[in-house]
Design an enzyme around this catalytic site. Sequence first.
Site, PDB file in Angstrom:
ATOM      1  N   HIS A  21      56.031 -32.934  91.954  1.00  0.00           N
ATOM      2  CA  HIS A  21      55.923 -33.694  90.903  1.00  0.00           C
ATOM      3  C   HIS A  21      54.388 -34.242  90.811  1.00  0.00           C
ATOM      4  O   HIS A  21      54.168 -34.367  89.385  1.00  0.00           O
ATOM      5  CB  HIS A  21      56.572 -35.049  91.165  1.00  0.00           C
ATOM      6  CG  HIS A  21      58.296 -34.690  91.446  1.00  0.00           C
ATOM      7  ND1 HIS A  21      59.089 -35.624  92.264  1.00  0.00           N
ATOM      8  CD2 HIS A  21      58.934 -33.810  91.123  1.00  0.00           C
ATOM      9  CE1 HIS A  21      60.299 -35.143  92.391  1.00  0.00           C
ATOM     10  NE2 HIS A  21      60.134 -34.095  91.589  1.00  0.00           N
ATOM     11  N   ASP A 117      57.021 -39.627  85.370  1.00  0.00           N
ATOM     12  CA  ASP A 117      57.858 -38.382  85.440  1.00  0.00           C
ATOM     13  C   ASP A 117      59.248 -38.928  85.523  1.00  0.00           C
ATOM     14  O   ASP A 117      59.625 -40.068  85.264  1.00  0.00           O
ATOM     15  CB  ASP A 117      57.566 -37.691  86.791  1.00  0.00           C
ATOM     16  CG  ASP A 117      57.925 -38.228  87.957  1.00  0.00           C
ATOM     17  OD1 ASP A 117      58.850 -39.140  88.208  1.00  0.00           O
ATOM     18  OD2 ASP A 117      57.550 -37.450  89.295  1.00  0.00           O
ATOM     19  N   HIS A 368      60.513 -19.001  94.902  1.00  0.00           N
ATOM     20  CA  HIS A 368      61.721 -20.001  94.857  1.00  0.00           C
ATOM     21  C   HIS A 368      62.205 -20.336  93.390  1.00  0.00           C
ATOM     22  O   HIS A 368      63.163 -21.134  93.128  1.00  0.00           O
ATOM     23  CB  HIS A 368      61.590 -21.021  95.777  1.00  0.00           C
ATOM     24  CG  HIS A 368      60.463 -22.043  95.242  1.00  0.00           C
ATOM     25  ND1 HIS A 368      59.120 -21.671  94.946  1.00  0.00           N
ATOM     26  CD2 HIS A 368      60.405 -23.416  94.902  1.00  0.00           C
ATOM     27  CE1 HIS A 368      58.294 -22.491  94.668  1.00  0.00           C
ATOM     28  NE2 HIS A 368      59.255 -23.824  94.724  1.00  0.00           N
ATOM     29  N   SER A 373      55.535 -23.183  90.508  1.00  0.00           N
ATOM     30  CA  SER A 373      55.090 -21.640  90.939  1.00  0.00           C
ATOM     31  C   SER A 373      55.525 -20.698  89.536  1.00  0.00           C
ATOM     32  O   SER A 373      54.779 -19.804  89.555  1.00  0.00           O
ATOM     33  CB  SER A 373      55.974 -21.437  91.905  1.00  0.00           C
ATOM     34  OG  SER A 373      55.517 -21.881  93.092  1.00  0.00           O
ATOM     35  N   GLU A 376      52.442 -20.982  87.229  1.00  0.00           N
ATOM     36  CA  GLU A 376      51.259 -20.153  87.852  1.00  0.00           C
ATOM     37  C   GLU A 376      51.454 -18.880  87.949  1.00  0.00           C
ATOM     38  O   GLU A 376      50.642 -17.892  87.555  1.00  0.00           O
ATOM     39  CB  GLU A 376      51.127 -20.782  89.255  1.00  0.00           C
ATOM     40  CG  GLU A 376      50.764 -21.974  89.602  1.00  0.00           C
ATOM     41  CD  GLU A 376      51.157 -22.665  90.926  1.00  0.00           C
ATOM     42  OE1 GLU A 376      50.651 -23.960  91.089  1.00  0.00           O
ATOM     43  OE2 GLU A 376      51.313 -21.991  91.640  1.00  0.00           O
ATOM     44  N   ALA A 391      67.678 -27.701  93.891  1.00  0.00           N
ATOM     45  CA  ALA A 391      67.235 -28.349  92.473  1.00  0.00           C
ATOM     46  C   ALA A 391      67.805 -27.267  91.514  1.00  0.00           C
ATOM     47  O   ALA A 391      68.570 -26.776  91.501  1.00  0.00           O
ATOM     48  CB  ALA A 391      65.970 -28.752  92.686  1.00  0.00           C
ATOM     49  N   GLU A 392      66.770 -27.503  90.214  1.00  0.00           N
ATOM     50  CA  GLU A 392      67.055 -26.613  89.154  1.00  0.00           C
ATOM     51  C   GLU A 392      66.655 -25.096  89.340  1.00  0.00           C
ATOM     52  O   GLU A 392      66.779 -24.338  88.403  1.00  0.00           O
ATOM     53  CB  GLU A 392      66.784 -27.071  87.920  1.00  0.00           C
ATOM     54  CG  GLU A 392      65.024 -27.038  87.564  1.00  0.00           C
ATOM     55  CD  GLU A 392      64.136 -27.535  88.441  1.00  0.00           C
ATOM     56  OE1 GLU A 392      62.897 -27.320  88.200  1.00  0.00           O
ATOM     57  OE2 GLU A 392      64.463 -28.249  89.528  1.00  0.00           O
TER      58      GLU A 392
END
Length: 480
Positions: A21, A117, A368, A373, A376, A391-392
């Site tokens: 976050h 956020d 993951h 990521s 990036e 998570a999602e």
Amino acid sequence: MEVAETNKPHVAVLSSPGMGHIIPLLELSKCLVIDHGLHVSFLNITTEASTAQIQLLHSPTLPLGLDVIDIPAVDISALVSEDTPVVARLSINVEESLKPLKSILIELGKPQALFIDLFCTQAFDVCKELSIPTFTFFTPSTSFLAFCLYLPTLDREVDCEFIDLPEPVQVPGCSPVRTEDLLDQVRNRKIDEYKWFFFHISRLPMSDGILLNSWEDFEPTSLKAIREHPFYKQIPTPLVFPAGPLIKHDKPELDDECLAWLDKQPLNSVLFVALGSGGTLSAAQLTELAWGLELSQQRFILVARKPTDASASATFFNVGEDINVNDPKAYLPDGFLKRTKEVGLVVPTWAPQVSVLQHPSTGAFLSHCGWNSTLESMTHGVPMIAWPLYAEQRMNATMLVEEVGVAVKPVGIPGKGVVDREEIERVVRLVLEGEEGNVMRHKARELKVGAKKALEFGGSSHQSLSSVIKEWKIENEISV
């Protein structure tokens, strides 16, 4: 609390704890300062802050005009335990830490806006009282935003657990979400984890606008749905502003081991294996991964973490803690390091991810599929092997494989939750050697070009963010 006097528009930015976050909110702050000429106060929740968070937010390289304001730590030990799930723990931390938010914002001179956020929605109430516009910087994907906006309706209309639905969840205007891809936080509506998650996403319409860490060309179907589909219009959904990709930029040491090793490898030949700041594997899965890499006979960099059979999210609050006590020899298969020393590099805990991804020798990324990521990887044109953990990330992985066409996902052993070494060998060879890998690489490089254009002066993301802040600049010019 001293804030430098300036004629620039002054906004505040507030992130919940956790590197996933903080990094995008900090990058947004830098963008507002450097590219748009604003003065930014970054409000740092210090309760349960990880070592990595402390180091990042107190770096001497932060730009002039970006002030980090530490919110005093509070004792939440009576409210959480080691077993408290990540979203519940985050939310309790934020709730307790933000009790002085009103006085902090007043002391800062009432900034012209606050950017938050998804897990800081308690700030809406304070900002409404102070008449401060509040924008949500939604740091996951646009498709996940569409799912979140639909969730209150789904919750109202469905009696059973979502995981038990006979068909995929049909998010209006978007690709259906398979029940097995649903994030952990919505699989059981009776627990606090769901209640906190639902609390935050149900408050998204309170935003004065929603910024997205994406760009116009990356997720066009979801973006079009949110803007045009009647369902989102009747919520009503705030205006959305794609402002990304806003990603961290490494400044590695000149003698960095990974980059020196990559310099000696052929073009597009190396698989980079890194599972995020909080990602770990079970001992059995790490063993299979190591054997799969060895059997593939492909070059690789493996960021190794001690295996754990705990939930991957259990490491969320401890990023950077194990950097000095991690010996890969203790948990990788016997002889693995010796047998693979000509083609592989194993580094404990951490590597300069962005610098590795932008290196011309890097040919693929086993990830993951956390959104930072993912951005990036796409920003540097690198195809992916999707290895979602929590998570999602499962939703992201499916989207990257089936909609965007830049990733391949290994198939696990049914009922065991482990991907075996032969399957890992197969996907590694596919993405680095096969024609499918070349097709994915070509698509990823197209997205790289589009991402660069979006961020340039006059590009879609630059213009989108400019449209958000222009009225504050006008206000400042009038007041001067």
